[in-house]
Motif scaffolding. Sequence first.
Motif, PDB file in Angstrom:
ATOM      1  N   ALA A  57      -1.675   7.005   1.512  1.00 45.81           N
ATOM      2  CA  ALA A  57      -2.270   5.667   1.464  1.00 45.81           C
ATOM      3  C   ALA A  57      -2.493   5.235   0.020  1.00 45.81           C
ATOM      4  N   LYS A  58      -2.969   6.141  -0.822  1.00 42.19           N
ATOM      5  CA  LYS A  58      -3.167   5.807  -2.236  1.00 42.19           C
ATOM      6  C   LYS A  58      -1.848   5.483  -2.919  1.00 42.19           C
ATOM      7  N   GLN A  61      -0.681   2.046  -1.786  1.00 39.37           N
ATOM      8  CA  GLN A  61      -1.453   0.985  -2.428  1.00 39.37           C
ATOM      9  C   GLN A  61      -0.955   0.747  -3.847  1.00 39.37           C
ATOM     10  N   LYS A  62      -0.705   1.831  -4.565  1.00 33.74           N
ATOM     11  CA  LYS A  62      -0.208   1.727  -5.933  1.00 33.74           C
ATOM     12  C   LYS A  62       1.175   1.068  -5.941  1.00 33.74           C
ATOM     13  N   MET A  64       2.414  -0.914  -3.684  1.00 31.90           N
ATOM     14  CA  MET A  64       2.294  -2.324  -3.287  1.00 31.90           C
ATOM     15  C   MET A  64       1.826  -3.178  -4.460  1.00 31.90           C
ATOM     16  N   ARG A  65       0.872  -2.684  -5.228  1.00 32.98           N
ATOM     17  CA  ARG A  65       0.404  -3.439  -6.409  1.00 32.98           C
ATOM     18  C   ARG A  65       1.541  -3.659  -7.399  1.00 32.98           C
ATOM     19  N   GLN A  83       3.765   1.105   5.253  1.00 35.56           N
ATOM     20  CA  GLN A  83       2.352   0.982   5.636  1.00 35.56           C
ATOM     21  C   GLN A  83       2.200   0.963   7.154  1.00 35.56           C
TER      22      GLN A  83
END
Length: 174
Positions: A57-58, A61-62, A64-65, A83
């Motif tokens: 998940a981390k 997120q990275k 996706m940013r 995701q």
Amino acid sequence: MLEGIYAFLDSLFGPFITGYHPMWVITVAGAIIGGTYTLIYYFFTDIEKQRHMQKLAKELQKEMREAQKSGDEKRIKKVQKKQMELMKMQSELMQQQMVPMLLTLPIFWIFFGWLRRWYVEVGIVKAPFNFFLFDWFHKWQHSALPPDQLGYVGWYFLTSYAVGMILRKFLNMG
């Protein structure tokens, strides 16, 4: 039915309850129940799978940013697809975590119903000052305890939480 269970608990723990200060009784009870809950959770969930999903998940997120910063729509869609797969895995893990909750919930309700009979309006610990959270909790529960005292529920949660955290650290549960 509950009266029979309460009578059994009275016969088992009655001398302990009447012979010791309520703070010690609730501390021991919180340690036992908190430890039991942590062990049940430890044996019924896959800790490694949970860690792996947190790491994934981390990373997502990275990723996706970075994709959003670059404005690459194709890359964003790819991350969103990943995701969705992660959400399916998390759903499976949540179903696995329902077993410990279903095992511990009846213990919790029976135990608290029984303790309530003994300590419903008893100040278990006294703080050296008026603590706003105690006052808020007492008003919420319609308790007659002053804002510098903590009842059995609050003291149980503090004890149980501390024991659970220590045991989680010891068992390397994160």
